[in-house]
Structures are given as structure tokens and as C-alpha cells.
Design a protein around this motif. Structure first.
Motif, short mmCIF file in Angstrom:
data_model
loop_
_atom_site.label_atom_id
_atom_site.label_comp_id
_atom_site.label_asym_id
_atom_site.label_seq_id
_atom_site.Cartn_x
_atom_site.Cartn_y
_atom_site.Cartn_z
N PRO A 72 0.87 -0.99 -0.02
CA PRO A 72 0.34 -0.21 0.10
C PRO A 72 0.75 1.15 -0.20
CG PRO A 72 -0.36 -1.29 2.68
CD PRO A 72 0.62 -1.82 0.98
N ALA A 73 2.01 1.25 0.73
CA ALA A 73 3.32 2.34 0.68
C ALA A 73 4.05 2.32 -0.85
CB ALA A 73 3.66 2.77 2.02
N ASP A 74 3.91 2.00 -1.57
CA ASP A 74 4.68 2.08 -2.82
C ASP A 74 3.91 3.24 -3.36
OD1 ASP A 74 6.35 1.87 -5.48
OD2 ASP A 74 5.44 -0.30 -5.34
N THR A 75 5.18 4.32 -3.77
CA THR A 75 4.55 5.83 -4.02
C THR A 75 5.72 5.93 -5.63
OG1 THR A 75 7.22 6.38 -2.80
CG2 THR A 75 4.12 6.53 -1.89
N ARG A 76 5.89 4.79 -6.26
CA ARG A 76 7.24 4.58 -7.17
C ARG A 76 6.15 5.41 -8.14
NH1 ARG A 76 9.30 -0.83 -7.77
NH2 ARG A 76 7.16 -1.46 -6.81
N GLN A 77 7.02 6.05 -8.86
CA GLN A 77 6.21 6.37 -10.22
C GLN A 77 6.28 5.43 -11.40
OE1 GLN A 77 7.72 10.09 -12.42
NE2 GLN A 77 6.61 9.57 -14.28
N ALA B 172 33.59 2.15 -8.17
CA ALA B 172 32.39 2.57 -9.46
C ALA B 172 31.19 1.28 -8.22
CB ALA B 172 33.15 1.98 -9.95
N LEU B 173 31.14 0.26 -8.44
CA LEU B 173 30.51 -0.57 -8.50
C LEU B 173 29.43 -0.06 -7.30
CD1 LEU B 173 29.47 -3.45 -9.01
CD2 LEU B 173 31.00 -4.91 -7.06
N SER B 174 29.75 0.56 -6.51
CA SER B 174 28.88 0.94 -5.70
C SER B 174 28.09 2.14 -6.35
CB SER B 174 29.82 1.74 -4.25
OG SER B 174 28.60 2.16 -3.33
N ARG B 175 28.70 3.22 -6.94
CA ARG B 175 27.79 3.60 -7.69
C ARG B 175 26.99 3.14 -8.85
NH1 ARG B 175 33.36 7.13 -8.42
NH2 ARG B 175 33.22 8.41 -6.12
N MET B 176 27.52 1.89 -9.34
CA MET B 176 26.53 1.84 -10.13
C MET B 176 25.33 0.92 -9.47
SD MET B 176 28.85 -0.82 -13.09
CE MET B 176 29.16 -1.72 -12.08
N THR B 177 25.82 0.72 -8.85
CA THR B 177 24.56 -0.18 -7.71
C THR B 177 23.71 1.09 -7.11
OG1 THR B 177 26.28 -2.44 -6.97
CG2 THR B 177 24.42 -1.84 -5.85
N GLN B 178 24.05 1.59 -6.48
CA GLN B 178 22.90 2.83 -6.30
C GLN B 178 22.30 4.17 -7.54
OE1 GLN B 178 26.19 5.79 -3.98
NE2 GLN B 178 26.71 4.56 -2.98
N THR B 179 22.82 3.66 -8.49
CA THR B 179 22.05 4.14 -9.58
C THR B 179 20.68 3.83 -10.10
OG1 THR B 179 23.44 5.32 -10.57
CG2 THR B 179 21.63 4.62 -11.51
N CYS B 180 21.06 2.09 -10.27
CA CYS B 180 19.92 1.16 -9.20
C CYS B 180 18.70 1.00 -8.47
CB CYS B 180 20.93 -0.30 -9.24
SG CYS B 180 21.27 -1.04 -11.18
N VAL B 181 19.23 1.61 -7.06
CA VAL B 181 18.70 1.26 -6.38
C VAL B 181 17.46 2.83 -6.72
CG1 VAL B 181 18.35 1.87 -3.67
CG2 VAL B 181 19.62 0.34 -4.57
N ALA B 182 18.57 3.65 -7.15
CA ALA B 182 17.64 5.21 -7.09
C ALA B 182 16.45 4.70 -7.66
CB ALA B 182 18.40 6.27 -7.71
N CYS B 183 16.87 4.29 -8.96
CA CYS B 183 15.79 4.33 -10.13
C CYS B 183 14.69 3.24 -10.36
CB CYS B 183 16.26 3.24 -11.48
SG CYS B 183 15.23 2.92 -13.26
N HIS B 184 14.66 1.89 -8.92
CA HIS B 184 13.66 0.49 -9.19
C HIS B 184 13.14 1.62 -7.24
CE1 HIS B 184 14.81 -2.63 -11.18
NE2 HIS B 184 15.67 -1.93 -11.50
N ALA B 185 13.47 2.30 -7.22
CA ALA B 185 13.16 2.91 -5.86
C ALA B 185 12.09 4.03 -6.23
CB ALA B 185 14.17 3.30 -5.12
N THR B 186 12.56 4.43 -7.93
CA THR B 186 11.44 5.71 -7.75
C THR B 186 10.72 5.54 -9.13
OG1 THR B 186 13.32 7.09 -7.75
CG2 THR B 186 11.43 7.79 -9.00
#
Length: 161
Positions: A38-43, A143-157
């Protein structure tokens, strides 16, 4: 175990969990999706059904690539990690017409994050190739951490609909 490596493992685990959750949600009937989250606010991002399936398959390939990169780094196979990043996450991983078709349906922020991921994969590949010479894994791990963070940001949004 090196602390940067542990952090990377934790980040990748979070991405894998988020991806598994998103895949589970995508396969659920609409009536149960809302009850389960119920709290999924992703677009919601509306894709035609066939393109959605191809896009999800590509995202799973990216996730598999992250796991393979992590394994290669753990084994100090830096050249292999660079090659995996290039083939599964870099610009070489793009699928011609599919990429153009996906871009038509993505909001600008999602397109930006996708482009950022592919650029970061190239940056990771360079850092991993450097590490093959120096033996220093700090830069490829960052660099791997940055890639992973980008994935997380996209999937969270965003959520494919």
C-alpha cells in the motif's frame, strides 16, 4: 573481509531484494499488488506488454552482471570484471531498437538514470583494468557501488506498469 567489499555485498543484496520484489509485484494481479504494497509511491511507467517483458529481462541481465562482477572482484579477476561490465551493463549491452523503443516510454529522469548506469559501467571497466595492473581494488569497488546506487535509485523511483 575488506570493509569496502562488505559494503558492496550489502548494497548488491539490497538491489537484488528490490529487484526480486519488483518482479514479484509485476507478476501479481493488480488487485493483490495494492494489498501487498500500500505504501508504494513509485511512479508507474507504462510500457507495452512485450516491451515490458524485454525490459525486465534486460534488467535481470544487468543484475546478473552485477553479481558476476562482484564474484570476479572477489577472485581478483579485474580484467574479467571489466569485460562483464562492458558486455552486460555498458553501452555494448544496449539492444538497438529496444533501447530506442524503451526511451519513448521512459520519463526523463528514468532515461537519465539508465544512461548514467551505462556510463558508470564504462568508468567501472577502466577502474577494474587499472586494478589489474595495480592490484588495488578500492576504485573498482567504489565504481561498483555507484552503479549499484544508480540501480537502487531507479528501482526506488520507477515501476514498470
Amino acid at each position: 573481509m575488506h570493509s569496502a567489499y562488505r559494503i558492496t555485498l550489502a548494497l548488491l543484496g539490497g538491489v537484488m531484494l528490490a529487484s526480486a520484489h519488483a518482479q514479484m509485484q509485476a507478476s501479481m494481479p493488480p488487485s493483490t499488488q495494492h494489498a501487498a504494497s500500500p505504501a508504494d509511491t513509485r511512479q508507474n511507467v507504462d510500457f507495452p506488454p512485450m516491451l515490458k517483458q524485454k525490459t525486465l529481462a534486460t534488467m535481470r541481465m544487468h543484475l546478473q552482471g552485477l553479481a558476476e562482477i562482484q564474484q570476479a572482484l572477489a577472485e581478483h579477476r579485474f580484467d574479467a570484471a571489466a569485460q562483464i561490465a562492458t558486455m552486460k551493463l555498458g553501452m555494448s549491452s544496449m539492444h538497438g531498437d529496444q533501447m530506442t523503443e524503451e526511451a519513448r516510454y521512459m520519463p526523463p529522469g528514468m532515461r537519465h538514470l539508465g544512461a548514467q548506469l551505462h556510463q558508470q559501467a564504462g568508468e567501472f571497466a577502466v577502474a577494474a583494468q587499472d586494478a589489474a595492473v595495480t592490484g588495488d581494488s578500492a576504485k573498482p569497488l567504489l565504481a561498483l557501488s555507484r552503479m549499484t546506487q544508480t540501480c537502487v535509485a531507479c528501482h526506488a523511483t520507477y515501476r514498470l506498469h
